[in-house]
Write a protein that holds these residues in place. Structure first.
Motif, short mmCIF file in Angstrom:
data_model
loop_
_atom_site.label_atom_id
_atom_site.label_comp_id
_atom_site.label_asym_id
_atom_site.label_seq_id
_atom_site.Cartn_x
_atom_site.Cartn_y
_atom_site.Cartn_z
N LYS A 1 55.12 47.96 33.81
CA LYS A 1 53.86 47.42 34.40
C LYS A 1 54.04 46.14 35.22
O LYS A 1 54.59 45.32 34.87
CB LYS A 1 52.99 46.92 32.94
CG LYS A 1 51.70 46.21 32.93
CD LYS A 1 50.95 46.28 31.77
CE LYS A 1 49.55 45.61 31.75
NZ LYS A 1 48.82 45.79 30.67
N ARG B 1 44.06 42.61 27.39
CA ARG B 1 43.20 43.77 26.57
C ARG B 1 43.37 43.85 25.21
O ARG B 1 44.39 43.57 24.78
CB ARG B 1 43.25 45.29 27.24
CG ARG B 1 42.68 45.26 28.71
CD ARG B 1 42.86 46.69 29.36
NE ARG B 1 42.11 47.57 28.75
CZ ARG B 1 42.32 49.10 28.85
NH1 ARG B 1 43.55 49.42 29.26
NH2 ARG B 1 41.51 49.89 28.36
N SER C 1 41.95 30.33 31.20
CA SER C 1 41.85 31.72 31.87
C SER C 1 41.02 31.90 32.75
O SER C 1 39.87 31.20 32.66
CB SER C 1 41.18 32.64 30.51
OG SER C 1 40.53 33.55 30.87
N THR C 2 41.33 32.38 33.85
CA THR C 2 40.38 32.87 34.94
C THR C 2 38.98 33.42 34.87
O THR C 2 37.96 33.27 35.13
CB THR C 2 40.96 33.51 36.20
OG1 THR C 2 41.55 34.73 35.78
CG2 THR C 2 42.06 32.50 36.83
N GLN D 1 47.76 29.94 33.75
CA GLN D 1 46.71 30.19 32.68
C GLN D 1 47.30 29.43 31.39
O GLN D 1 48.63 30.02 31.13
CB GLN D 1 46.12 31.38 32.63
CG GLN D 1 45.48 32.04 33.66
CD GLN D 1 44.97 33.36 33.68
OE1 GLN D 1 43.72 33.51 33.62
NE2 GLN D 1 45.85 34.33 33.37
N VAL E 1 44.10 36.17 29.01
CA VAL E 1 43.78 36.98 28.06
C VAL E 1 43.95 38.45 28.39
O VAL E 1 43.81 38.80 29.56
CB VAL E 1 42.01 36.95 27.69
CG1 VAL E 1 41.53 37.71 26.45
CG2 VAL E 1 41.61 35.64 27.47
C1 BTN Z 1 45.88 43.78 30.21
O1 BTN Z 1 45.92 43.59 29.10
O2 BTN Z 1 46.62 44.67 30.60
C2 BTN Z 1 44.72 43.03 30.93
C3 BTN Z 1 45.33 41.61 31.65
C4 BTN Z 1 44.63 40.89 32.51
C5 BTN Z 1 45.06 39.47 32.63
C6 BTN Z 1 44.23 38.78 33.89
S1 BTN Z 1 45.12 37.48 34.48
C7 BTN Z 1 43.61 36.95 35.22
C8 BTN Z 1 42.33 37.07 34.10
N1 BTN Z 1 42.24 35.95 33.34
C9 BTN Z 1 42.67 36.47 32.02
O3 BTN Z 1 42.69 35.48 31.17
N2 BTN Z 1 43.16 37.68 31.92
C10 BTN Z 1 42.72 38.48 33.26
#
Ligand code: BTN
Length: 262
Positions: free
Chosen positions: A121, A53, A23-24, A47, A51
């Protein structure tokens, strides 16, 4: 691989690109813990454990999307940090707008920070705050944009889209990334002038996918319906309900359109 975004002043000047990461956000956190400065950017082609929300995962197929996270070290109170999520959403929305405005498809923000194209989305943002002695140590802004995807996992197939699916032609992930951070710097500076959204509120409303629409507020204390009217200077969603006007804070509460996702 190290890189530097040329057209920005500080965001992404120190950039680290990886082919694969868990994950970044996780990598950006590691760099921040090791002292990485404000504006450090981490990007990845893929990735393995992206992750989202509310503990959800973020589908991160190789080469399909933008997966990136920025380290911020703002000198603001902890209770102001959630507004940076809305600032980020404005930056992504404006960057996508700049990129595809000739295609007659326009991005909108589903409060607080999902970007939608034609009601689906296309981008999610995960903001994480880390504190030390009660003050902000750093914030990670994680942004995922679906760019080249032609299909999605079954559970999100009805609500997710990509830029390419909507405009039907190839777009550059690198260019969108640059545009996002150029826009982010601009909105961030405006936010920092007042440390709230008072100077950005009007523009956010114009980008809003919810304004004037019926929404269901999924409040853990009890779900209710109303009509979204815009945001306050603190980034709360204003919802008209039969019991009067309510101010919804981002966080535990999420909002759904009553006729669908938006
Ligand atoms: C959401 O649930 O809408 C938020 C998603 C966020 C995803 C981004 S991808 C780059 C960064 N690294 C992650 O693990 N998650 C965020």
């Amino acid at each position: 691989m190290q890189f530097s975004i040329e057209e920005t002043k500080w965001a992404g000047k120190a950039g680290y690109h990886y082919e694969v990461l868990d994950s970044t956000n996780k990598k950006a956190k590691e760099l921040a813990e090791a002292g990485a400065p404000h504006g450090t950017l981490v990007t990845a082609d893929e990735q393995l454990a992206g992750v989202g929300r509310r503990g959800r995962s973020w589908s991160s197929e190789p080469g399909q999307g933008i997966y990136m996270s920025l380290v911020l070290r703002p000198d603001i109170a902890t209770d102001k940090a959630s507004m940076l999520t809305l600032v980020s959403a404005m930056a992504v929305s404006k960057a996508i707008y700049e990129m595809i405005k000739d295609c007659n498809v326009y991005p909108f923000i589903k409060w607080p920070n999902d970007i939608v194209l034609r009601g689906k989305k296309v981008c999610g943002i995960l903001t994480e705050m880390f504190t030390k002695a009660g003050a902000i140590d750093y914030i990670i802004i994680g942004i995922g944009v679906n760019v080249h995807n032609r299909e999605f996992p079954e559970d999100i197939a009805q609500t997710a889209t990509s830029i390419e699916l909507e405009i039907g032609e190839g777009v550059s992930r690198e260019r969108i990334t640059e545009l996002i951070w150029m826009q982010f710097e601009r909105y961030y500076d405006i936010f920092m002038e007042t440390e709230d959204l008072s100077l950005l509120q009007e523009e956010y409303q114009k980008m809003s996918a919810n304004k004037g629409r019926k929404v269901t507020v999924l409040d853990p204390a009890g779900e209710y319906e109303g009509t979204a009217r815009g945001i306050t200077a603190l980034g709360e969603l204003i919802v008209d309900t039969p019991e009067g006007q309510k101010y919804v804070s981002a966080g535990e509460v999420s909002v759904r359109g009553i006729y669908g996702y938006v």
